[in-house]
Design an enzyme around this catalytic site. Structure first.
Site, PDB file in Angstrom:
ATOM      1  N   THR A  23       0.856  -1.183   0.000  1.00  0.00           N
ATOM      2  CA  THR A  23       0.000   0.000   0.000  1.00  0.00           C
ATOM      3  C   THR A  23       0.893   1.234   0.000  1.00  0.00           C
ATOM      4  O   THR A  23       1.975   1.233   0.588  1.00  0.00           O
ATOM      5  CB  THR A  23      -1.023   0.007   1.159  1.00  0.00           C
ATOM      6  OG1 THR A  23      -2.007   1.016   0.895  1.00  0.00           O
ATOM      7  CG2 THR A  23      -0.393   0.238   2.509  1.00  0.00           C
ATOM      8  N   CYS A  29      -2.552   7.486   8.121  1.00  0.00           N
ATOM      9  CA  CYS A  29      -3.139   6.151   8.026  1.00  0.00           C
ATOM     10  C   CYS A  29      -2.173   5.111   8.591  1.00  0.00           C
ATOM     11  O   CYS A  29      -0.976   5.344   8.682  1.00  0.00           O
ATOM     12  CB  CYS A  29      -3.448   5.807   6.576  1.00  0.00           C
ATOM     13  SG  CYS A  29      -4.636   6.901   5.790  1.00  0.00           S
ATOM     14  N   HIS A  46      -5.340  -0.868   5.036  1.00  0.00           N
ATOM     15  CA  HIS A  46      -4.930   0.538   5.004  1.00  0.00           C
ATOM     16  C   HIS A  46      -6.019   1.322   5.750  1.00  0.00           C
ATOM     17  O   HIS A  46      -7.034   1.701   5.180  1.00  0.00           O
ATOM     18  CB  HIS A  46      -4.809   1.002   3.550  1.00  0.00           C
ATOM     19  CG  HIS A  46      -4.283   2.393   3.389  1.00  0.00           C
ATOM     20  ND1 HIS A  46      -3.278   2.678   2.497  1.00  0.00           N
ATOM     21  CD2 HIS A  46      -4.604   3.567   3.966  1.00  0.00           C
ATOM     22  CE1 HIS A  46      -3.022   3.993   2.536  1.00  0.00           C
ATOM     23  NE2 HIS A  46      -3.827   4.542   3.421  1.00  0.00           N
TER      24      HIS A  46
END
Length: 160
Positions: A23, A29, A46
């Site tokens: 990701t 995040c 994520h």
């Protein structure tokens, strides 16, 4: 032939060896990497926000720590993972923008706390983490070996 599966923002994916999962753009995040240490089933979420209950009519469960981690484990179990064998590594949760000194506004820190809390609740130990600071990260997770590669602009690549 192995492939690297891409996970988008507020998304999650699972995989079997020899595949990996990546990701991009983890700022505040958190990338939650979980694997079954025996059969090597793996997954990566994520996570964008800590708590799904504060936003009405949310349908994207992968977006939140409280629902995304649970869904990731559920999908891994469908592939044969055993919850007793699960271990996790986490990365991200940076402070990307200066706040007015109010720690409660730090989404990255709250995301990390929420992910840790949910993993603890599920009985999944965290083996390693690379969280906080003030820079974004891109990660690649290899469930077969448990290697979690972290890349950040201007920083040496590391593996946890």
């Amino acid at each position: 032939m192995s492939e690297i599966i891409k996970v988008g923002m507020a998304d999650l994916k699972t995989c079997l060896p020899p595949n990996g999962i990546t990701t991009l753009g983890l700022g505040s995040c958190v990338g939650v990497a979980i694997r079954d240490k025996n059969n090597k089933v793996g997954g990566l979420a994520h996570v964008m926000l800590p708590d799904s209950t504060v936003i009405a009519n949310q349908t994207n469960i992968a977006k939140f720590a409280d629902t995304g981690v649970v869904e990731l484990v559920r999908q891994m179990e469908k592939l044969g993972a055993n919850r007793r064998n699960l271990v996790a590594k986490i990365a991200g949760g940076a402070t990307m923008f200066a706040t007015s000194g109010r720690a409660s506004m730090n989404v990255g820190e709250r995301n990390v706390e929420a992910v840790k809390s949910k993993l603890k609740e599920l009985g999944i130990p965290i083996l390693a983490e690379d969280t906080g600071a003030n820079y974004g990260r891109t990660v690649i997770f290899y469930p077969e070996t448990g290697e979690y590669v972290i890349k950040a602009v201007g920083k040496p690549e590391k593996s946890i």
